[in-house]
Design a protein around this motif. Structure first.
Motif, PDB file in Angstrom:
ATOM      1  N   UNK A  95       8.718  -1.168 -22.004  1.00 56.35           N
ATOM      2  CA  UNK A  95       8.968  -2.042 -20.851  1.00 56.35           C
ATOM      3  C   UNK A  95       8.318  -1.446 -19.607  1.00 56.35           C
ATOM      4  N   UNK A  96       7.575  -2.272 -18.878  1.00 54.72           N
ATOM      5  CA  UNK A  96       6.989  -1.885 -17.597  1.00 54.72           C
ATOM      6  C   UNK A  96       7.679  -2.689 -16.500  1.00 54.72           C
ATOM      7  N   UNK A  97       8.311  -1.986 -15.552  1.00 59.03           N
ATOM      8  CA  UNK A  97       8.920  -2.645 -14.396  1.00 59.03           C
ATOM      9  C   UNK A  97       8.122  -2.224 -13.176  1.00 59.03           C
ATOM     10  N   UNK A  98       7.438  -3.170 -12.554  1.00 69.35           N
ATOM     11  CA  UNK A  98       6.521  -2.820 -11.476  1.00 69.35           C
ATOM     12  C   UNK A  98       6.674  -3.728 -10.266  1.00 69.35           C
ATOM     13  N   UNK A  99       6.587  -3.094  -9.076  1.00 68.19           N
ATOM     14  CA  UNK A  99       6.475  -3.867  -7.843  1.00 68.19           C
ATOM     15  C   UNK A  99       5.070  -4.463  -7.794  1.00 68.19           C
ATOM     16  N   UNK A 100       4.913  -5.572  -7.067  1.00 67.73           N
ATOM     17  CA  UNK A 100       3.586  -6.159  -6.909  1.00 67.73           C
ATOM     18  C   UNK A 100       2.763  -5.350  -5.918  1.00 67.73           C
ATOM     19  N   UNK A 101       3.370  -4.987  -4.797  1.00 64.13           N
ATOM     20  CA  UNK A 101       2.662  -4.283  -3.721  1.00 64.13           C
ATOM     21  C   UNK A 101       2.749  -2.779  -3.943  1.00 64.13           C
ATOM     22  N   UNK A 102       1.836  -2.216  -4.742  1.00 60.75           N
ATOM     23  CA  UNK A 102       1.760  -0.769  -4.960  1.00 60.75           C
ATOM     24  C   UNK A 102       0.338  -0.301  -4.654  1.00 60.75           C
ATOM     25  N   UNK A 150       8.870  -6.950  -9.867  1.00 60.63           N
ATOM     26  CA  UNK A 150       9.806  -7.014  -8.749  1.00 60.63           C
ATOM     27  C   UNK A 150       9.007  -7.061  -7.452  1.00 60.63           C
ATOM     28  N   UNK A 151       9.539  -7.766  -6.479  1.00 55.01           N
ATOM     29  CA  UNK A 151       8.817  -7.887  -5.218  1.00 55.01           C
ATOM     30  C   UNK A 151       9.736  -8.349  -4.101  1.00 55.01           C
ATOM     31  N   UNK A 152       9.369  -7.950  -2.880  1.00 59.34           N
ATOM     32  CA  UNK A 152      10.106  -8.422  -1.716  1.00 59.34           C
ATOM     33  C   UNK A 152       9.472  -9.658  -1.116  1.00 59.34           C
ATOM     34  N   UNK A 153       8.451 -10.144  -1.771  1.00 58.95           N
ATOM     35  CA  UNK A 153       7.700 -11.288  -1.249  1.00 58.95           C
ATOM     36  C   UNK A 153       8.018 -12.548  -2.051  1.00 58.95           C
ATOM     37  N   UNK A 154       8.714 -13.463  -1.432  1.00 56.40           N
ATOM     38  CA  UNK A 154       9.077 -14.709  -2.117  1.00 56.40           C
ATOM     39  C   UNK A 154       7.906 -15.670  -2.050  1.00 56.40           C
TER      40      UNK A 154
END
Length: 501
Positions: A52-59, A84-88
């Protein structure tokens, strides 16, 4: 087996928060790595297989979406992905979906959403394993035939199919450097080559950390085990798990199943060395039922007892001694859980979470320690709910008990019968009476009956024995004795003194 997870997030506090948000192991996952940029994450996955890879978009260096695209193209057996991201931003979500991610979770991450997503991932990984297992079985059959044809073994004379498993293998792969692992694997390979030269055992396939082998006799298997232990001196825990003897090609898949079952059985009971498949159950299988562990655990929960752990440990010790087949053990475990759940559910406790939790784990126990830990957790979960229920019940049940006793005092009431009526433990009900009224149940019941008898003595011409029976005493002498003890006078004396004209 725990599924391996890699977390990619450039903010340290977010990584820590994600790691501590849920109990990963309870869900069947373990976090094996962290990365703060896309390049580091990619390099990590080149060295270690993750599920499983759990990644933010903005890295940094390589965005989450670019990382996913590269992983899908260049990594063998790419992991399932959660973004995962803080950008909707719908565009991000749309691209993520196009890349086949399991879910797109917005920050701040909710525990429930993460758990639901991981359960979906788990389901996909299991399906993937089933497909791979089917492909592996076909490859095994081809290797098996080649190995037999290239050896001096004749299948019609009888052979055993087995799995050789090095229990420390996963630790080696996780903690040792590539060069050292390569040398270890070469040593193992050389060990099998030596066994082949001596005609003791023939390796026909290697899948993951398991070596599938063929041997012509139990004597050869015994000798091969001793020699391999000496040759592979860095392996301290080796399992030789074998099928029953087969004499036909058509029996191959059954033999593979039997060898795999033998391995699971050995690992479950932490049994190293040589084990052969057996389809029979121990004669002592009724022993577990006769010990009534379900009833003992119910009683311990009701009495808020510290004995829960002791009882579970005793049950596990019986299981270890019995060496029960796994199918029977799972059936028995279901019986215990259902028995406990049904008892407390009848009281009105909502145990859906506890039942679902245990059911989801039931078929995934890898060893007896897993059962002990999770059964204990199951019982403690019910104990906590029972405590809460009992506290709220204590505040409201006294009125119900008073009403019930005053309506039924003339019947054959006992502490046990009243406890059953209110789905309570008699010991606890006795304690509740003592705490609330400052007296035991029987004393309280006697006072109620005597108060009713006093009313009848003052307002009716009923004879003493009739009053005795009317308030619940079949023994008139005993009634007189109780009345005199409480009122300091006999029923006749009371009537003469207080009889209404």
């Amino acid at each position: 087996m725990l599924y391996k997870v890699l977390i990619v997030e450039d903010e340290v506090f977010m990584r820590e928060g994600l790691k501590n948000l849920i109990d990963w192991k309870e869900l069947g996952f373990e976090i094996v790595g962290e990365a703060e940029d896309g390049i580091s994450a990619f390099e990590f996955m080149k060295k270690m297989q993750v599920d499983v890879l759990i990644s933010d978009i903005k890295i940094p260096l390589l965005s989450g979406l670019d990382l996913i695209e590269r992983v899908k193209k260049e990594i063998k057996n790419p992991p399932e992905v959660i973004i995962i991201s803080g950008y909707a931003d719908f565009e991000y979500a749309k691209k993520a979906i196009q890349h086949g991610v399991v879910n797109y979770i917005l920050k701040p991450i909710e525990e429930e959403e993460l758990v639901d997503t991981l359960l979906k991932v788990k389901s996909k990984l299991k399906k993937r394993e089933l497909i791979k297992e089917g492909e592996n079985l076909l490859a095994l059959e081809r290797s098996f035939k080649e190995s037999i044809e290239n050896s001096n073994i004749k299948i019609e004379n009888g052979i055993f199919v087995g799995i050789v498993y090095f229990k420390e293998m996963s630790n080696w792969l996780n903690f040792y450097l590539d060069e050292r692992i390569e040398n270890m694997l070469l040593t193992i390979k050389g060990g099998f080559e030596q066994l082949k030269k001596e005609g003791l055992m023939y390796e026909f396939s290697e899948i993951g950390d398991k070596y599938y082998v063929v041997a012509a006799s139990e004597e050869n298997i015994q000798e091969a085990y001793q020699k391999l232990k000496k040759m592979i001196d860095f392996a301290t825990e080796i399992v030789f798990a074998f099928s029953r003897e087969i004499t036909k090609w058509a029996q191959f898949f059954d033999a593979i199943y039997e060898a795999a079952y033998s391995l699971n059985f050995a690992l479950f009971y932490n049994q190293m060395g040589i084990t052969f498949y057996s389809s029979s159950l121990p004669n002592s299988k009724e022993l577990l039922y006769s010990k009534e562990y379900d009833k003992r655990l119910i009683l311990a929960i009701e009495e808020n007892s510290q004995d829960i752990q002791k009882i579970v440990e005793e049950m596990m010790e019986d299981i270890r001694k019995g060496k029960y087949q796994l199918e029977f053990l799972m059936t028995y475990l279901s019986f215990v859980v259902v028995s406990i759940s049904s008892y407390f559910s009848r009281m009105g406790l909502n145990l859906e979470d506890e039942i679902e939790y245990f059911s989801s784990l039931r078929l995934e126990f890898s060893n007896i320690e897993d059962i002990q830990k999770n059964l204990l957790k199951f019982c403690e979960g019910i104990l906590n709910k029972f405590r809460q229920w009992r506290t709220s019940l204590s505040n409201g049940i006294i009125c119900e008990l008073e009403k019930y006793i005053k309506e039924n005092y003339n019947k054959n009431l006992t502490l046990k019968s009243v406890a059953q009526r209110f789905y309570m433990n008699p010991v606890y009900l006795g304690q509740l009476f003592k705490k609330h009224y400052g007296m035991y149940f029987n004393t309280y019941l006697q006072k109620v009956r005597v108060e009713e008898a006093k009313k009848l003595l003052m307002s009716t011409n009923m004879k003493i024995y009739e009053i005795s029976q009317a308030v619940g005493y079949n023994d008139t002498d005993y009634f007189i004795q109780c009345f005199t003890k409480i009122c300091n006078m006999t029923p006749n004396q009371f009537r003469k003194k207080y009889r209404k004209v």
